[in-house]
Each structure stands twice: as C-alpha cells, then as structure tokens.
Motif scaffolding. Structure first.
Motif, mmCIF file in Angstrom:
data_model
loop_
_atom_site.group_PDB
_atom_site.id
_atom_site.type_symbol
_atom_site.label_atom_id
_atom_site.label_comp_id
_atom_site.label_asym_id
_atom_site.label_seq_id
_atom_site.Cartn_x
_atom_site.Cartn_y
_atom_site.Cartn_z
ATOM 1 N N ASN A 128 0.847 -1.189 0.000
ATOM 2 C CA ASN A 128 0.000 0.000 0.000
ATOM 3 C C ASN A 128 0.882 1.238 0.000
ATOM 4 O O ASN A 128 1.917 1.282 0.674
ATOM 5 C CB ASN A 128 -0.902 0.007 1.226
ATOM 6 C CG ASN A 128 -1.942 -1.094 1.189
ATOM 7 O OD1 ASN A 128 -2.152 -1.729 0.154
ATOM 8 N ND2 ASN A 128 -2.603 -1.332 2.313
ATOM 9 N N GLY A 129 0.472 2.248 -0.764
ATOM 10 C CA GLY A 129 1.280 3.452 -0.870
ATOM 11 C C GLY A 129 2.336 3.378 -1.952
ATOM 12 O O GLY A 129 3.167 4.279 -2.075
ATOM 13 N N GLY A 130 2.301 2.315 -2.766
ATOM 14 C CA GLY A 130 3.286 2.148 -3.828
ATOM 15 C C GLY A 130 3.035 3.076 -5.005
ATOM 16 O O GLY A 130 2.067 3.845 -5.032
ATOM 17 N N ALA A 131 3.943 3.003 -5.991
ATOM 18 C CA ALA A 131 3.852 3.872 -7.167
ATOM 19 C C ALA A 131 4.004 3.047 -8.440
ATOM 20 O O ALA A 131 4.913 2.222 -8.548
ATOM 21 C CB ALA A 131 4.928 4.946 -7.120
ATOM 22 N N ALA A 165 -5.825 4.352 -11.258
ATOM 23 C CA ALA A 165 -5.714 5.342 -10.186
ATOM 24 C C ALA A 165 -6.954 5.306 -9.296
ATOM 25 O O ALA A 165 -6.864 5.500 -8.067
ATOM 26 C CB ALA A 165 -5.523 6.738 -10.772
ATOM 27 N N ILE A 166 -8.113 5.044 -9.899
ATOM 28 C CA ILE A 166 -9.356 4.948 -9.128
ATOM 29 C C ILE A 166 -9.480 3.573 -8.479
ATOM 30 O O ILE A 166 -9.822 3.448 -7.294
ATOM 31 C CB ILE A 166 -10.576 5.224 -10.028
ATOM 32 C CG1 ILE A 166 -10.510 6.650 -10.588
ATOM 33 C CG2 ILE A 166 -11.874 5.005 -9.251
ATOM 34 C CD1 ILE A 166 -10.456 7.739 -9.523
ATOM 35 N N GLU A 167 -9.189 2.523 -9.225
ATOM 36 C CA GLU A 167 -9.317 1.167 -8.682
ATOM 37 C C GLU A 167 -8.415 0.945 -7.466
ATOM 38 O O GLU A 167 -8.762 0.180 -6.557
ATOM 39 C CB GLU A 167 -8.976 0.142 -9.766
ATOM 40 C CG GLU A 167 -10.005 0.045 -10.884
ATOM 41 C CD GLU A 167 -9.614 -0.964 -11.954
ATOM 42 O OE1 GLU A 167 -8.619 -1.696 -11.750
ATOM 43 O OE2 GLU A 167 -10.297 -1.034 -12.987
ATOM 44 N N LEU A 168 -7.265 1.606 -7.452
ATOM 45 C CA LEU A 168 -6.277 1.367 -6.395
ATOM 46 C C LEU A 168 -6.252 2.466 -5.333
ATOM 47 O O LEU A 168 -5.373 2.479 -4.470
ATOM 48 C CB LEU A 168 -4.881 1.222 -7.022
ATOM 49 C CG LEU A 168 -4.733 0.051 -8.001
ATOM 50 C CD1 LEU A 168 -3.377 0.121 -8.699
ATOM 51 C CD2 LEU A 168 -4.896 -1.274 -7.273
ATOM 52 N N LYS A 169 -7.222 3.371 -5.386
ATOM 53 C CA LYS A 169 -7.184 4.507 -4.462
ATOM 54 C C LYS A 169 -7.274 4.078 -3.004
ATOM 55 O O LYS A 169 -6.674 4.719 -2.126
ATOM 56 C CB LYS A 169 -8.306 5.491 -4.784
ATOM 57 C CG LYS A 169 -9.719 4.943 -4.567
ATOM 58 C CD LYS A 169 -10.768 5.983 -4.931
ATOM 59 C CE LYS A 169 -12.175 5.453 -4.683
ATOM 60 N NZ LYS A 169 -13.220 6.457 -4.987
ATOM 61 N N PHE A 170 -7.996 2.996 -2.720
ATOM 62 C CA PHE A 170 -8.150 2.582 -1.320
ATOM 63 C C PHE A 170 -6.862 1.990 -0.759
ATOM 64 O O PHE A 170 -6.723 1.859 0.453
ATOM 65 C CB PHE A 170 -9.305 1.579 -1.200
ATOM 66 C CG PHE A 170 -10.633 2.160 -1.590
ATOM 67 C CD1 PHE A 170 -11.236 3.136 -0.804
ATOM 68 C CD2 PHE A 170 -11.273 1.765 -2.756
ATOM 69 C CE1 PHE A 170 -12.453 3.697 -1.166
ATOM 70 C CE2 PHE A 170 -12.486 2.313 -3.128
ATOM 71 C CZ PHE A 170 -13.081 3.285 -2.333
#
Length: 249
Positions: A128-131, A165-170
């Motif tokens: 989580n928090g990756g790029a 970007a939306i799918e992984l926002k959580f």
C-alpha cells in the motif's frame, strides 16, 4: 539516505535508454532495483552499469507467464514491491496503409498487453502506498508521421492509468504516465536511422521542440524519480509530458 531507501523497484525494459537511466537513478537513490529485458546479455550488461546489487530477469513482456515469473521472484526474494515502472516498448514507424498484421500485433502486444498484464500480476505483491509509472508517449496526443499504430497502443496507457488510479485509491497506490517526446537513445538506431542522417534528423527535431533540442534519458529518469518518490505523494492519474514543449506546437 536516498529518497528511495528501503524500496523495491522493478523497471521493465531496464536494459537500455530511458529504462536504464531510470534504473540507475532509482539505485542511486537507495532502491533495490530489478530490471527485465528480452536479451540476457543486454540485461547482464545493464546490471553491471547499474551496480548497487541490481538484479535482472530475462523475458518478454508480451508473455503473461513472464509477469507471473517476475512476481514470484520478487515475492520470494523481497516479500513485496514498492515501485513498478512499465517501460518496455516497441515502435515501428510505418504509414497506416503499409502496416502489416505482424507490425500491428507486435506493438500492441508489447506496448499495451505487456503493460496491462504486468500491472495486473504485480499489484497483488505491491505494498500500500506504492507507485506505478507507465511510460507513454507524446505520440498519443500529437499526430506524428507514421506513428498511428504506436500512438494507438500508447493512448491505451493513458486510459489504463486513469482507471487504475481509481481502482487502487483505497490502497493509496499512485498510478501515473510519463510521456517522453523525442529522446536521444539507441532507439534511433533501432528505427534504422543511418548515422549520416543523425545530424539532419536532430536539427529537424530541434526546430519542432520549443526548448530547441531532443531530450536526454537522464532527464526522463529524473521525472520518473519524481513520480516514484514521496515528492509526488499527492499526484495520481496524470500524464506527465517531458517533451520540451513539443506538444504545444
């Protein structure tokens, strides 16, 4: 300490050009870097240049099994992943009327399919928090002669980034596109540009770019570092053009 200390980074197509420069700067900033490439010798030569304990995995991004292998190796060696740069790409400059099925399929297999399934397979092991950084192209926005197929394959990258970007926002995983303009890399030779035509080609490019020159791989690598690091912690879903202003003309 570097800005990427303690991070695990994978760069596809990291054996040359923009990918190699990005891998080098990631390693310089403290990341454990893993590169992929199609040719084992080229991968090994790149590893020697990167140093800092970099690792290489040979394979073709168009092959979904390759991404399974990369994910498995990252999981076994490091446990998880922080940065994924889907950079491997293929360009064949051909007018639409002359494009063969093989040319079309090859570009979409590497530039589009390879990116999609690479991200799909690596997301489960990303912290989580990756790029995630997708190497796009100026061609997806600006019409360039003979680039119709390449442009189409790269335009899909922009759509992927917005969706992810939306799918992984959580999970707070940021997804961005890095779109180069003309860059002085070995791709010029791969496109079949003879040495004697380099001068006129570079002059024509300089006249088409507001900053008056082609980009250098190191400049794209610095932009990739921005997108990979906490410096861009509030940036997701963008298309960052690093093109010397060429898209404006």
């Amino acid at each position: 300490m570097g800005t990427l200390s303690g991070k695990i980074a994978v760069v596809t197509g990291g054996n040359s050009g923009i990918g190699l420069s990005a891998a080098k700067i990631f390693a310089d900033e403290g990341a454990q870097v893993v590169i992929t490439g199609r040719r084992q010798q080229a991968v090994e030569e790149a590893i020697a240049q990167i140093g800092a304990g970099a690792l290489g995995i040979q394979g073709d991004v168009a092959d979904v099994a390759h991404h399974d292998d990369v994910a498995q190796q990252i999981r076994q060696r490091f446990g998880a992943l922080d940065i994924y740069m889907a950079n491997a790409g293929l360009n064949t400059i051909t007018h639409s009327a002359e494009v063969s099925e093989a040319e079309y399929d090859a570009q979409f297999a590497v530039n589009t399919r390879g990116v999609f399934f690479g991200v799909q397979k690596l997301i489960p092991i990303m912290r989580n928090g990756g790029a995630i950084i997708l190497t796009g192209s100026l061609a997806s926005e600006k019409v360039l002669d003979g680039h119709a197929v390449y442009a189409g394959s790269k335009a899909a990258i922009n759509a992927f980034a917005r969706s992810w970007a939306i799918e992984l926002k959580f999970r707070c995983i940021r997804v961005n596109v890095l779109s180069p303009g003309p860059v002085d890399t070995a791709i010029l030779e791969k496109l079949g540009l003879p040495f004697e035509q380099r001068g006129p080609f570079e002059k024509a490019m300089a006249e088409a770019i507001p900053l008056g020159r082609m980009g250098q791989p190191e400049e794209l690598a610095k932009a990739a570092l921005f997108l990979a690091s906490d410096a861009s912690s509030f940036v997701t879903g963008i298309n960052l053009r690093v093109d010397g202003g060429m898209a404006l003309l």
